[in-house]
Design a protein around this motif. Structure first.
Motif, PDB file in Angstrom:
ATOM      1  N   ASP A 220      56.674  -4.852  19.930  1.00 14.35           N
ATOM      2  CA  ASP A 220      55.332  -5.286  19.558  1.00 14.35           C
ATOM      3  C   ASP A 220      54.824  -4.514  18.347  1.00 14.35           C
ATOM      4  N   VAL A 221      55.136  -3.222  18.287  1.00 12.26           N
ATOM      5  CA  VAL A 221      54.748  -2.405  17.134  1.00 12.26           C
ATOM      6  C   VAL A 221      55.427  -2.927  15.877  1.00 12.26           C
ATOM      7  N   ALA A 222      56.708  -3.247  15.988  1.00  9.91           N
ATOM      8  CA  ALA A 222      57.450  -3.757  14.835  1.00  9.91           C
ATOM      9  C   ALA A 222      56.836  -5.060  14.326  1.00  9.91           C
ATOM     10  N   ARG A 223      56.478  -5.938  15.235  1.00  9.98           N
ATOM     11  CA  ARG A 223      55.867  -7.207  14.840  1.00  9.98           C
ATOM     12  C   ARG A 223      54.503  -6.979  14.191  1.00  9.98           C
ATOM     13  N   TYR A 224      53.724  -6.098  14.773  1.00  4.80           N
ATOM     14  CA  TYR A 224      52.371  -5.839  14.268  1.00  4.80           C
ATOM     15  C   TYR A 224      52.402  -5.247  12.864  1.00  4.80           C
ATOM     16  N   GLU A 232      67.760  -2.300  16.411  1.00  7.58           N
ATOM     17  CA  GLU A 232      66.873  -2.856  17.434  1.00  7.58           C
ATOM     18  C   GLU A 232      66.932  -2.057  18.724  1.00  7.58           C
ATOM     19  N   GLY A 233      68.125  -1.644  19.122  1.00  4.61           N
ATOM     20  CA  GLY A 233      68.255  -0.871  20.361  1.00  4.61           C
ATOM     21  C   GLY A 233      67.536  -1.535  21.517  1.00  4.61           C
ATOM     22  N   GLU A 234      66.738  -0.767  22.227  1.00  5.72           N
ATOM     23  CA  GLU A 234      65.973  -1.279  23.362  1.00  5.72           C
ATOM     24  C   GLU A 234      64.506  -1.488  22.976  1.00  5.72           C
ATOM     25  N   GLN A 281      69.702  11.994  22.314  1.00  5.07           N
ATOM     26  CA  GLN A 281      71.025  12.331  22.848  1.00  5.07           C
ATOM     27  C   GLN A 281      70.922  13.166  24.116  1.00  5.07           C
ATOM     28  N   SER A 282      69.795  13.862  24.282  1.00  7.13           N
ATOM     29  CA  SER A 282      69.587  14.678  25.489  1.00  7.13           C
ATOM     30  C   SER A 282      69.039  13.866  26.659  1.00  7.13           C
ATOM     31  N   GLY A 283      68.831  12.575  26.445  1.00  6.60           N
ATOM     32  CA  GLY A 283      68.381  11.707  27.535  1.00  6.60           C
ATOM     33  C   GLY A 283      66.903  11.411  27.553  1.00  6.60           C
ATOM     34  N   VAL A 284      66.146  11.853  26.523  1.00  4.30           N
ATOM     35  CA  VAL A 284      64.710  11.554  26.466  1.00  4.30           C
ATOM     36  C   VAL A 284      64.525  10.129  25.929  1.00  4.30           C
ATOM     37  N   PRO A 285      63.962   9.220  26.710  1.00  3.75           N
ATOM     38  CA  PRO A 285      63.814   7.829  26.251  1.00  3.75           C
ATOM     39  C   PRO A 285      62.628   7.656  25.304  1.00  3.75           C
ATOM     40  N   LEU A 286      62.799   8.089  24.048  1.00  2.99           N
ATOM     41  CA  LEU A 286      61.756   7.901  23.047  1.00  2.99           C
ATOM     42  C   LEU A 286      61.483   6.411  22.859  1.00  2.99           C
ATOM     43  N   ALA A 287      60.247   6.091  22.468  1.00  2.10           N
ATOM     44  CA  ALA A 287      59.928   4.686  22.186  1.00  2.10           C
ATOM     45  C   ALA A 287      60.610   4.227  20.910  1.00  2.10           C
ATOM     46  N   GLY A 288      60.802   5.131  19.966  1.00  2.00           N
ATOM     47  CA  GLY A 288      61.475   4.749  18.739  1.00  2.00           C
ATOM     48  C   GLY A 288      61.242   5.743  17.628  1.00  2.00           C
ATOM     49  N   LEU A 289      61.930   5.498  16.529  1.00  2.00           N
ATOM     50  CA  LEU A 289      61.825   6.319  15.328  1.00  2.00           C
ATOM     51  C   LEU A 289      61.383   5.386  14.203  1.00  2.00           C
ATOM     52  N   LEU A 290      60.225   5.678  13.575  1.00  2.82           N
ATOM     53  CA  LEU A 290      59.628   4.806  12.566  1.00  2.82           C
ATOM     54  C   LEU A 290      59.591   5.531  11.222  1.00  2.82           C
ATOM     55  N   SER A 311      72.287   3.526  18.506  1.00  3.52           N
ATOM     56  CA  SER A 311      72.419   3.360  19.959  1.00  3.52           C
ATOM     57  C   SER A 311      71.244   2.564  20.506  1.00  3.52           C
ATOM     58  N   THR A 312      70.766   2.950  21.669  1.00  6.69           N
ATOM     59  CA  THR A 312      69.636   2.241  22.289  1.00  6.69           C
ATOM     60  C   THR A 312      68.292   2.640  21.686  1.00  6.69           C
ATOM     61  N   LEU A 313      68.276   3.670  20.839  1.00 10.00           N
ATOM     62  CA  LEU A 313      67.035   4.142  20.219  1.00 10.00           C
ATOM     63  C   LEU A 313      66.589   3.156  19.137  1.00 10.00           C
ATOM     64  N   PRO A 314      65.399   2.543  19.273  1.00 11.73           N
ATOM     65  CA  PRO A 314      64.920   1.640  18.221  1.00 11.73           C
ATOM     66  C   PRO A 314      64.579   2.436  16.951  1.00 11.73           C
ATOM     67  N   VAL A 315      65.026   1.921  15.807  1.00 17.04           N
ATOM     68  CA  VAL A 315      64.743   2.554  14.525  1.00 17.04           C
ATOM     69  C   VAL A 315      64.101   1.507  13.613  1.00 17.04           C
ATOM     70  N   LEU A 316      62.886   1.825  13.101  1.00 14.53           N
ATOM     71  CA  LEU A 316      62.101   0.885  12.310  1.00 14.53           C
ATOM     72  C   LEU A 316      61.796   1.489  10.938  1.00 14.53           C
ATOM     73  N   ARG A 317      61.384   0.612   9.996  1.00 13.84           N
ATOM     74  CA  ARG A 317      60.979   1.119   8.680  1.00 13.84           C
ATOM     75  C   ARG A 317      59.844   0.262   8.135  1.00 13.84           C
ATOM     76  N   VAL A 318      58.819   0.946   7.572  1.00  9.59           N
ATOM     77  CA  VAL A 318      57.703   0.263   6.910  1.00  9.59           C
ATOM     78  C   VAL A 318      57.525   0.861   5.524  1.00  9.59           C
ATOM     79  N   ASN A 319      56.810   0.138   4.673  1.00  9.82           N
ATOM     80  CA  ASN A 319      56.594   0.603   3.302  1.00  9.82           C
ATOM     81  C   ASN A 319      55.362   1.479   3.161  1.00  9.82           C
ATOM     82  N   THR A 320      54.434   1.424   4.127  1.00  4.49           N
ATOM     83  CA  THR A 320      53.216   2.237   4.043  1.00  4.49           C
ATOM     84  C   THR A 320      53.518   3.698   4.355  1.00  4.49           C
TER      85      THR A 320
END
Length: 715
Positions: A220-224, A232-234, A281-290, A311-320
């Motif tokens: 939802d954050v990515a779409r917004y 994409e991961g999870e 990698q230590s098992g902390v389920p972060l929401a993502g890296l932006l 991996s399952t970690l979502p990675v996003l990028r914005v221009n702002t």
């Protein structure tokens, strides 16, 4: 039929979720509920939010609302009465879809109030009046004082009160701070408002603020933000509980890298990128890296962190830049996207838990009764079709009342740990995990969970010796020695079964990682069958869209003969009845009635006759094909006059191959929750899980087990 019109007192009071939650609460009590949105909320061409979720989560068959463009055009031309006629026609379709019985209660959601629809308040009042509805007002404490809220309710109530003084069912209070002095608030409201002090507008529910219900997904954050999904991961599964902006050095923000954290950073902050990757990698389920400012890590850093970043970690990028990105995130609205059914489901259950349905029934002049020990509304004399939400609700309520101690031998299995935490937090059962406490703690931390103090964890290594002698005594007729007993007790399922045999726990649930044989064999050896039971069988409770069905036997007996098949049918019918389902038993075959012949068909015919002889109180028919048993039109054609055909609630399969294949096909293809298998015929409750079980499946199986324990004690 009764109609409830759910109307807001002002903007942003949580109208849609409250209306749907009210429908869910009524449905839980066994009331046949229909849902209706008369006029679309926006000019968008897509499906209205409330209509979408009513169809998806309440499985309501409802017509599309009047488009907002059309409604506004009619209003502008002075065609209010025509609009009302259109709405009433649609309401009839909603209350009684083609081929279905009429609903007991029609829940109608009015228009939310906004900046550009100043007509909505008066239109809602017209709709409520024309639909002859009792009104549930939805309000909140957000941004108002108690005095202003009392005045607001007094004024709005006047718009909906009928000339005879009726028309007000009550009000729902949303977004209540958890620390609020609620008693003081109610006293102040009643002092200031006559409609509240007189009881004309009773309080029907208080919905406290809950941050978890506002958690958006990373997707939802990515779409917004219009973000680019580098990985994409999870993203569709992980939820944002906090935002971490990389304004400080890693040692100063490392403690913020917790479950659900969305890390906002330029890609050239290699220290932050590596810290987030290490946390993942230590098992902390972060929401993502932006990544902000259109940046990305240097190739050398990307290569070093590639295992995390792909991996399952979502990675996003914005221009702002980071500041502007964080500012935009702080303004993100909480509207639930149509594809986030999980979040809306949690919201509906949360609201439904807090609705006083009995008070609504009293205000509407509906009778009250009891079903399975749970208060219900009784709006007609029809046979109860137990919907999934009602089944789950009653399951939880009865399990809470039972207060049983349930042992979980697979105590360090992640889904089992999560299910045990939920059960303890919701008071469903007193769960006992058989596992190393340190390992359970590590698993919980890895999932971002906190172990409740009331969750009991027993280290098997510390208790095994004391069960050696009792096990030898139980199996002495089989020549079991102490060394052999010690070896068998290395299996936690055997250990848990011994605890159950000695009365230290009330039930056992296993099977998330063990086979059915691993779970059932110790029970047969140590618990044994109940008096009068010739075999152990199983049932699945299939939570179909409109009602709960019972499938048996789909887990235990490979090829039962006619006698055994009759026993399975009787056990399954009794299980259905015990859980609030009226048993109409279909003995399934590839042939209906006399249309086919053969050894398999003859077995089903013989089993049907045995059930009819042994239990003349049961409605049973067979042989029936599945479609003849489940589809009314087919049943009437193939088995006219049958009390079961087309209306079956208990489906008895001729063999394990058919039963297991069918239940899994229905479960996976139709997205149906299958609770079970619940074992029948043992002296004490032992229940198996599918190795593909979800956390919710385990929770409800634990609840089933707790209720079974109470039922067995009463017998």
């Amino acid at each position: 039929m009764k109609t409830l019109f759910v109307a807001p007192t002002r903007n942003a009071v949580g109208l849609t979720s409250t209306a749907l939650g009210l429908a869910r609460a009524l449905e839980r009590r066994g009331v046949r509920v229909a849902f209706f949105k008369p006029i679309a909320q926006t000019h968008e061409t897509g499906t209205d939010d409330s209509v979408h979720f009513a169809r998806t989560l309440l499985h309501a068959s409802i017509p599309d609302p009047v488009p907002l463009d059309s409604a506004e055009e009619q209003l502008s031309r002075g065609q209010l009465e025509q609009l009302m006629e259109d709405v009433i026609a649609l309401s009839r379709q909603a209350a009684q879809p083609a081929g279905s019985p009429q609903a007991d209660v029609l829940v109608v959601e009015g228009l939310a109030l906004g900046d550009r629809n100043g007509y909505a308040g008066s239109l809602n009042a017209d709709l409520a009046r024309n639909l002859e509805a009792d009104v549930v007002l939805v309000t909140s404490l957000a941004g108002v004082t108690p005095a202003a809220l009392a005045d607001e309710l007094e004024i709005v109530a006047q718009a909906y009160r009928r000339s005879d003084g009726s028309g007000l069912a009550g009000y729902m209070l949303n977004f209540v701070p958890r620390e609020l002095d609620f008693g003081g608030l109610l006293a102040e409201l009643r002092t200031r408002s006559r409609v509240l002090s007189s009881g004309e507008l009773p309080l029907l529910g208080v919905i406290a603020q809950n941050a978890q219900l506002a958690e958006v997904r990373t997707l939802d954050v990515a779409r917004y933000l219009g973000a680019e999904l580098l990985n994409e991961g999870e993203a569709g599964l992980r939820r944002v509980t906090s935002t971490v902006v990389s304004a400080r050095s890693v040692p100063k923000l490392a403690h913020l890298l917790t479950s659900g954290a969305l890390v906002v950073t330029p890609g050239d902050r290699e220290d932050v990128v590596m810290a987030a990757s290490l946390a993942h990698q230590s098992g902390v389920p972060l929401a993502g890296l932006l990544f902000t400012s259109g940046s990305a890590p240097e190739d050398s850093i990307e290569k070093l962190c590639r295992a995390a970043l792909t991996s399952t970690l979502p990675v996003l990028r914005v221009n702002t830049n980071s500041y502007d990105t964080a500012s935009r995130l702080s303004r993100m609205e909480s509207r639930v996207p149509h594809d986030d059914s999980e979040r809306m489901e949690r919201m509906l259950d949360y609201i439904a838990d807090r609705v006083d349905v009995q008070l609504i029934g009293a205000k509407m002049g509906m009778g009250s009764g009891m079903t399975g020990g749970v208060p219900t509304l009784s709006a007609g004399d029809h046979e109860r079709r137990l919907p999934p939400s009602a089944f789950r609700y009653e399951l939880v309520q009865r399990a809470r009342a039972a207060n049983k101690r349930i042992v979980l031998p697979e105590g360090d299995e992640p889904r089992t740990v999560q299910a045990a935490i939920r059960c303890v937090e919701r008071g469903i059962a007193r769960c006992v995990l058989l596992a190393s406490p340190d390992k359970v703690k590590a698993i919980a931390e890895g999932q971002g969970l906190t172990l409740p103090a009331a969750l009991e964890i027993i280290d098997p290594e510390s208790v095994r010796p004391r069960y050696v002698a009792p096990l030898v005594e139980l199996r002495k007729s089989k020549g079991l020695s102490a060394p052999m007993a010690e070896a068998q007790l290395e299996d936690n399922v055997v250990l848990g079964t011994m605890m159950l045999s000695l009365g230290e726990v009330d039930g056992l649930v296993s099977g998330a990682v063990h086979t059915t044989a691993n779970t059932v064999r110790p029970a047969l050896q140590l618990i044994k069958t109940a008096p009068g039971a010739s075999l152990v069988s199983s049932v699945f409770f299939m939570l179909m869209p409109e009602q709960v069905l019972v499938y048996g036997d789909a887990a235990i007996n490979p090829n039962p003969n006619a006698e055994e098949l009759a026993d399975i049918a009787i056990q399954s019918a009794d299980s259905a009845l015990a859980f609030g389902i009226t048993p109409r038993v279909a003995m399934l075959s590839y042939s209906t009635g006399e249309s086919g012949a053969g050894e398999d068909v003859e077995k089903v015919k013989a089993a049907t006759r045995l059930v009819q002889t042994r239990r003349p109180d049961l409605m049973v028919d067979g042989p029936l094909q599945y479609d003849a048993a489940s589809v009314m039109s087919v049943g009437q054609q193939k088995a006219p006059g049958s009390a079961v055909a087309g209306r079956a609630t208990v489906f008895i399969f001729p063999d394990l191959n058919t039963g297991n294949t069918t239940y899994k096909a229905v479960q996976r293809s139709a997205g149906v929750v299958a609770v079970g298998p619940m074992l029948q015929g043992l002296r004490k409750p032992v229940n198996d899980l599918s190795r593909g079980a979800l956390v919710d499946d385990i929770v409800y199986t634990i609840a089933l087990t707790a209720i079974q324990a109470t039922q067995m004690e009463s017998k």
